[in-house]
Design an enzyme around this catalytic site. Structure first.
Site, PDB file in Angstrom:
ATOM      1  N   LYS A 275       4.944  10.824   7.634  1.00  0.00           N
ATOM      2  CA  LYS A 275       4.588  10.296   9.088  1.00  0.00           C
ATOM      3  C   LYS A 275       5.427  10.847  10.166  1.00  0.00           C
ATOM      4  O   LYS A 275       5.166  12.141  10.418  1.00  0.00           O
ATOM      5  CB  LYS A 275       4.452   8.677   9.267  1.00  0.00           C
ATOM      6  CG  LYS A 275       3.552   8.132   8.194  1.00  0.00           C
ATOM      7  CD  LYS A 275       3.156   6.744   8.908  1.00  0.00           C
ATOM      8  CE  LYS A 275       2.205   6.106   7.887  1.00  0.00           C
ATOM      9  NZ  LYS A 275       0.731   6.241   8.058  1.00  0.00           N
TER      10      LYS A 275
ATOM     11  N   TYR B 192       0.815  -1.180  -0.087  1.00  0.00           N
ATOM     12  CA  TYR B 192      -0.017   0.067   0.004  1.00  0.00           C
ATOM     13  C   TYR B 192       0.938   1.374   0.097  1.00  0.00           C
ATOM     14  O   TYR B 192       1.960   1.440   0.827  1.00  0.00           O
ATOM     15  CB  TYR B 192      -0.999   0.067   1.444  1.00  0.00           C
ATOM     16  CG  TYR B 192      -1.866   1.327   1.284  1.00  0.00           C
ATOM     17  CD1 TYR B 192      -2.866   1.282   0.503  1.00  0.00           C
ATOM     18  CD2 TYR B 192      -1.536   2.329   2.283  1.00  0.00           C
ATOM     19  CE1 TYR B 192      -3.672   2.368   0.616  1.00  0.00           C
ATOM     20  CE2 TYR B 192      -2.202   3.362   2.183  1.00  0.00           C
ATOM     21  CZ  TYR B 192      -3.373   3.277   1.392  1.00  0.00           C
ATOM     22  OH  TYR B 192      -4.513   4.454   1.609  1.00  0.00           O
TER      23      TYR B 192
ATOM     24  N   ASP C 241       9.332   3.078  -0.658  1.00  0.00           N
ATOM     25  CA  ASP C 241       8.296   3.981  -0.014  1.00  0.00           C
ATOM     26  C   ASP C 241       8.652   3.614   1.519  1.00  0.00           C
ATOM     27  O   ASP C 241       8.262   2.734   2.213  1.00  0.00           O
ATOM     28  CB  ASP C 241       7.112   3.373  -0.256  1.00  0.00           C
ATOM     29  CG  ASP C 241       5.863   4.008   0.456  1.00  0.00           C
ATOM     30  OD1 ASP C 241       5.958   4.786   1.678  1.00  0.00           O
ATOM     31  OD2 ASP C 241       4.655   3.701   0.246  1.00  0.00           O
TER      32      ASP C 241
HETATM   33  N1  HOZ Z   1      -0.399   3.696   6.095  1.00  0.00           N
HETATM   34  C1  HOZ Z   1      -1.641   3.843   6.852  1.00  0.00           C
HETATM   35  C2  HOZ Z   1      -2.075   2.668   7.742  1.00  0.00           C
HETATM   36  N2  HOZ Z   1      -1.801   1.286   6.867  1.00  0.00           N
HETATM   37  C3  HOZ Z   1      -2.552   4.532   6.510  1.00  0.00           C
HETATM   38  C4  HOZ Z   1      -3.574   5.270   7.527  1.00  0.00           C
HETATM   39  C5  HOZ Z   1      -4.846   5.372   6.748  1.00  0.00           C
HETATM   40  O1  HOZ Z   1      -5.201   4.413   5.905  1.00  0.00           O
HETATM   41  O2  HOZ Z   1      -5.659   5.753   7.549  1.00  0.00           O
END
Ligand code: HOZ
Length: 427
Positions: A267, A144, A239
């Site tokens: 972050k 992701y 990433d």
């Molecule tokens: N990368 C974050 C959690 N896997 C994203 C948080 C979100 O999607 O709110």
């Protein structure tokens, strides 16, 4: 299991916000409950709407490495706010941030600040496409990288949690520019490059997967990606939105000795405020407007409050012993999970890199998406609910990493141990 006040808030929220949440991962859909609403947080503790306290292992999904409301971060934000919250003009603090990033992550000779991790990956991919003059990108199944159309293909995080790995609303032609590989599979990388190498602009990976649970990378796989991208004129994008300044001062690329062409951050570099960054070799980053033809822009990019919070966080992480401390705390949580699962006879595998970790409900290691999805999610859901009852707020999906902060002190760890014991025993 939420409290009556959270239940009322959730009912109210659901009338005006889709699913009652502003990001799907918060919705507790995967654990069969309703979200606990939060009214404040301090150090390692979240305070629910009804005043109940929870030891927090979400850490806002990664940024809160110092814990919540750290005095240095609060002071930096307050101080910056007195001088205006946005100028739409450059500031010296943005230079300091770019210099700090370059010092910590030498592969990022130049960087561009944006306002989220999603924007960072979008920027990096556009630069890769502009630089190589190619369209195809390669990502991992279960990986992701934020919400861009071409990245919502076989995605992890909330997409995996909801069982909808390909988002509706993404045109087929756009999804068709994304090619897929399994995580940790060097053969798949070689095969793909043998077939389509001349069309591929970039391979983007999480150097430690965090969005299908925590999965460390095989060094040989990383090496294969580096070699294949180099041999075929494609770029290697790391990433590090989750891992940057988290698994080491220099991120996963320092920890695993990776030399990417481009890196995405987010972050932690915002200290809990919205920030992202992408960067890499000067020769590549000089393709970005206004020096180059790749356009990317943002009204709030380099926002002074966010940069102040990020710099205060990063300054703290420069202190000696900080990463050893994070490592120790992460290991302590891992040990407690294994001890109490073992005593209760619950088969789990805990995978950890520094202060990010996942308790997978299966008895064997997890190396990719297929294995992450071969877990007992019903047991995970029950365990999650039991943890909440005992004062621990664990990420509400099997496919998310948990984060330990420097603020997780002896008391927080003791509460956690007791909660783990009770939750495993309840299964
Ligand atoms: N990368 C974050 C959690 N896997 C994203 C948080 C979100 O999607 O709110």
């Amino acid at each position: 299991m939420s409290d009556p006040i959270s239940e009322a808030l959730f009912a109210r929220a659901s009338k005006v916000i889709p699913g009652g949440v502003n990001s799907p991962v918060r919705a507790f859909r995967a654990v069969g409950g309703e979200p606990v609403f939060i009214k404040e947080a301090q150090g390692p503790v979240l305070v629910g709407a009804d005043g109940a306290k929870y030891v927090d292992y979400i850490g806002s999904w990664g940024p809160m490495v110092l814990g919540h409301a750290h005095p240095d971060v609060v002071a930096a934000i307050q101080d910056a706010a007195t001088r205006g919250s946005s100028y739409g003009a450059p500031t010296e603090s943005e230079i300091v941030m770019a210099e700090r990033i370059r010092d910590a992550v030498p592969s990022m000779e130049m960087s561009r600040l944006v306002s989220s991790g999603t924007e960072a990956t979008m920027g990096a991919i556009r630069v890769a496409r502009g630089y190589t003059r190619r369209d195809l990108i390669v990502k991992c199944i279960g990986g992701y990288h934020g919400g861009a159309d071409y990245l919502l293909v076989k995605g992890g995080s909330g997409l995996a949690t909801l069982g909808e790995p390909d988002s509706a609303g993404v045109p087929a032609a756009i999804a068709g520019t994304t090619l897929l590989i399994p995580y940790n599979d060097g053969y798949a990388v070689e095969k793909l490059f043998a077939e389509r190498g001349s069309e591929i602009a970039a391979v983007i990976i999480e150097p430690v997967a965090g969005n299908m649970g925590c999965i460390p990378p095989d060094p040989e796989w990383l090496e294969t990606i580096r070699t294949q991208t180099q041999n075929h004129g494609a770029l290697f994008i790391c990433d590090e939105v989750m891992t940057g300044f988290r698994v080491a001062w220099g991120g996963a690329q320092a920890r695993f000795d990776i030399q990417p062409d481009l890196t995405c951050l987010g972050k932690i570099i915002g200290g809990g405020l919205p920030v992202g960054a992408y960067g890499g070799r000067r020769e590549i980053m000089e393709k970005v407007a206004p020096v180059g033809p790749v356009y990317q822009a943002g009204t709030l990019s380099g926002n002074p409050l966010a940069v102040a919070a990020g710099l205060a966080t990063i300054e703290h992480l420069l202190r000696p012993g900080v990463y050893e401390d994070l490592e120790d705390k992460g290991a302590r949580v891992q040990d407690m999970l294994l001890e109490h699962a073992g005593r209760a006879g619950v088969p789990i595998t805990v995978q950890r890199v520094g202060s990010m970790l996942t308790a997978f409900f299966r008895d064997r290691p997890v190396r990719n998406w297929d294995e992450a999805s071969d877990t007992d999610r019903e047991a995970f859901g029950m365990w999650h609910a039991a943890l909440l009852e005992h004062g621990v707020y664990w990420p509400c999906s099997q496919f998310e990493a948990a984060f330990v902060s420097l603020a997780h002190d002896a008391a927080a760890l003791q509460t956690s141990g007791e909660a783990f014991k009770a939750a495993f025993a309840a299964l």
